[in-house]
Design an enzyme around this catalytic site. Structure first.
Site, mmCIF file in Angstrom:
data_model
loop_
_atom_site.group_PDB
_atom_site.id
_atom_site.type_symbol
_atom_site.label_atom_id
_atom_site.label_comp_id
_atom_site.label_asym_id
_atom_site.label_seq_id
_atom_site.Cartn_x
_atom_site.Cartn_y
_atom_site.Cartn_z
ATOM 1 N N ASP A 83 0.876 -1.178 0.000
ATOM 2 C CA ASP A 83 0.000 0.000 0.000
ATOM 3 C C ASP A 83 0.909 1.222 0.000
ATOM 4 O O ASP A 83 2.139 1.088 -0.064
ATOM 5 C CB ASP A 83 -0.950 0.000 1.221
ATOM 6 C CG ASP A 83 -2.254 0.767 0.936
ATOM 7 O OD1 ASP A 83 -2.196 1.994 0.760
ATOM 8 O OD2 ASP A 83 -3.318 0.129 0.859
ATOM 9 N N HIS B 11 -12.392 -0.241 -7.943
ATOM 10 C CA HIS B 11 -13.633 0.550 -7.910
ATOM 11 C C HIS B 11 -13.358 1.994 -7.475
ATOM 12 O O HIS B 11 -14.222 2.846 -7.596
ATOM 13 C CB HIS B 11 -14.715 -0.123 -7.034
ATOM 14 C CG HIS B 11 -14.595 0.106 -5.569
ATOM 15 N ND1 HIS B 11 -15.651 -0.105 -4.692
ATOM 16 C CD2 HIS B 11 -13.561 0.510 -4.792
ATOM 17 C CE1 HIS B 11 -15.251 0.172 -3.463
ATOM 18 N NE2 HIS B 11 -14.002 0.537 -3.493
HETATM 19 C C1 LIG Z 1 -10.719 1.256 -0.678
HETATM 20 S S1 LIG Z 1 -9.167 0.940 0.032
HETATM 21 C C2 LIG Z 1 -9.100 -0.827 0.038
HETATM 22 C C3 LIG Z 1 -8.122 -1.359 1.032
HETATM 23 C C4 LIG Z 1 -8.128 -2.887 1.189
HETATM 24 N N1 LIG Z 1 -7.795 -3.555 -0.056
HETATM 25 C C5 LIG Z 1 -9.485 -3.339 1.699
HETATM 26 O O1 LIG Z 1 -10.263 -3.927 0.942
HETATM 27 O O2 LIG Z 1 -9.795 -3.056 2.836
HETATM 28 C C6 LIG Z 1 -8.055 1.339 -1.301
HETATM 29 C C7 LIG Z 1 -6.590 1.242 -0.887
HETATM 30 O O3 LIG Z 1 -5.792 1.666 -2.001
HETATM 31 C C8 LIG Z 1 -4.683 2.361 -1.476
HETATM 32 N N2 LIG Z 1 -4.077 3.206 -2.523
HETATM 33 C C9 LIG Z 1 -4.579 4.342 -3.057
HETATM 34 N N3 LIG Z 1 -3.744 4.811 -4.003
HETATM 35 C C10 LIG Z 1 -2.698 3.927 -4.052
HETATM 36 C C11 LIG Z 1 -1.522 3.849 -4.860
HETATM 37 N N4 LIG Z 1 -1.249 4.778 -5.795
HETATM 38 N N5 LIG Z 1 -0.688 2.810 -4.677
HETATM 39 C C12 LIG Z 1 -0.957 1.866 -3.726
HETATM 40 N N6 LIG Z 1 -2.051 1.878 -2.942
HETATM 41 C C13 LIG Z 1 -2.912 2.906 -3.111
HETATM 42 C C14 LIG Z 1 -5.277 3.159 -0.329
HETATM 43 O O4 LIG Z 1 -4.297 3.630 0.568
HETATM 44 C C15 LIG Z 1 -6.241 2.149 0.288
HETATM 45 O O5 LIG Z 1 -5.641 1.407 1.305
#
Ligand SMILES: C[S@@+](CC[C@H](N)C(=O)[O-])C[C@H]1O[C@@H](n2cnc3c(N)ncnc32)[C@H](O)[C@@H]1O
Length: 394
Positions: free
Chosen positions: A262, A302
């Site tokens: 992440d 999403h």
């Molecule tokens: C909606 S959350 C889902 C987290 C986890 N997969 C869950 O289902 O609980 C989306 C995740 O994408 C991460 N994220 C956003 N932009 C990102 C990037 N450019 N690279 C890696 N992770 C990213 C956010 O920090 C967040 O933890």
């Protein structure tokens, strides 16, 4: 209830309404059906002015009371003191809150069935308010009120400014408009309190459905647990709750077989145990872990409009081994008819926060094919509102 029903039938009706609770059902899908049916029945019973009253008066009043008491650390103090029923005077002393303020809040919460009144001016916790005594659960409200609620209320202004066009630009979202130029994930990264609250919210969100290992057959994972290659990389995995589920099934894998990725501020908050390794990684750059059996993305695509979702997938392609690597998307697949309430709420959230949306099977297929991949199979479970879309190289 038709007026022709006799009083015995009415008595039975009230009896079942008054005794039904969350353990009245043997099957989770029946419980969810009851939640939907009771919600629909309430709307049929209510008059229009009562719906307005609920939305604009009752719900904000309750939310304000709950959040005020969370910020005063009232719920955790009540829990730490044993969580027993108490008078408003005792509760006020427990929380160091003015008794009149506490008492008014308790009356409001009792009217919303969120605490119980056991006798005059004496209150007890319900399952919901007992959950608030856990700081991690109560913390969810910080991001709910600060980031979700306030920015969603900006959407009518944003939609009017943009001519009521469906938002599709990840760099110009309603959230940017509300926050003065910050993206949703940038805002979370800049505010440790709201960021941690969002991670807690995602952990809670995951518990709303059956664990993902009930949707995707564990046998398929067991067959791919090699010791010479990483087994699963959880891309954008938050603080690692989905990996923890997998770890509980395969605790003896070699260290590093399971990888949590992440953004750096999120990885800094993750507490992982062997064999999970945590790695800060931006999924808009090429995937550094090569040849894993599974690249797992839960509620990640999403968050992004199609061009960005395709780029995230394309960054996985060079790391995949044609003989065994698969991508697993754990996402809602919106049916053409009767989409469920949880997925449609999420759809609106994505539109307001990140200019994205939930997807139908055809929409998923379009994104996957645009990244040069193909859908192998879609797994569903009656106990989950999210499917697992299994993807392979062409
Ligand atoms: C909606 S959350 C889902 C987290 C986890 N997969 C869950 O289902 O609980 C989306 C995740 O994408 C991460 N994220 C956003 N932009 C990102 C990037 N450019 N690279 C890696 N992770 C990213 C956010 O920090 C967040 O933890």
């Amino acid at each position: 209830m038709p007026p022709s029903r006799c009083s015995t039938e009415l008595d039975q009706f009230w009896e079942s309404l008054n005794t039904v609770d969350d353990v009245s059902f043997t099957d989770e899908s029946q419980r969810l059906r009851a939640v939907d049916a009771l919600g629909a029945a309430l709307r049929r019973v209510q008059r229009p002015a009562e719906v307005v009253w609920e939305q604009l008066w009752a719900d904000p009043a309750v939310l304000s009371a709950i959040v005020t008491l969370i910020e005063a650390e009232f719920w955790t103090k009540w829990g730490a003191a044993g969580g027993e029923s108490a008078t408003s005077d005792e509760l006020a002393r427990m929380g160091a809150i003015d008794v009149a303020l506490l008492s008014e809040s308790c009356v409001r919460l009792r009217c919303s069935n969120l605490i119980r009144e056991t006798k005059v001016d004496t209150y007890a916790l319900t399952a919901y308010s007992a959950a608030l005594t856990d700081l991690k659960f109560a913390n969810i409200y910080a991001c709910g009120v600060d980031a979700f609620w306030s920015s969603l209320m900006n959407f009518p202004r944003f939609a009017s400014k943009t001519g009521y066009r469906n938002p599709s630009d990840a760099d110009h979202t309603n959230f940017h408009d509300w926050s003065g130029g910050e993206s949703f994930f940038g805002y979370l990264a800049a505010s440790p309190r709201v960021g941690a609250s969002f991670n807690d919210a995602m952990t809670m969100y995951t518990t709303l459905s059956a664990p993902w290992t009930e949707v995707y057959p564990l046998d398929s994972i067991a067959g791919q647990t090699r010791t010479d290659m990483p087994v699963l990389v959880d891309v954008g995995g938050g603080v690692g709750h989905d990996l923890e589920i997998l770890r509980s099934h395969f605790p003896d894998l070699p260290q590093g077989s399971l990888v949590l990725q992440d953004l750096a501020p999120v990885i800094a908050r993750a507490q992982v145990a062997s064999p999970v390794e945590a790695l800060a990684h931006d999924f808009f750059t090429p995937q550094p872990i090569k040849g894993a059996s599974f690249y797992f993305l839960h509620s990640v695509l999403h968050d992004w409009p199609d061009p960005e979702a395709v780029k995230i997938l394309q960054n996985l392609v060079p790391a995949m081994d044609k003989s065994h690597s698969r991508i697993l998307l754990h996402e809602a697949v919106i049916p053409p008819l009767k989409a469920n309430s949880r997925n449609t709420v999420s759809d609106m959230f994505m539109m307001c926060l990140v200019s994205a949306h939930e997807r139908t099977e055809q929409m998923w297929s379009d994104v996957v094919e645009s990244a040069g991949l193909r859908i192998r199979k879609i797994y569903t479970s009656r106990r989950s509102t999210e499917a697992i879309i299994e993807i392979e190289l062409h």
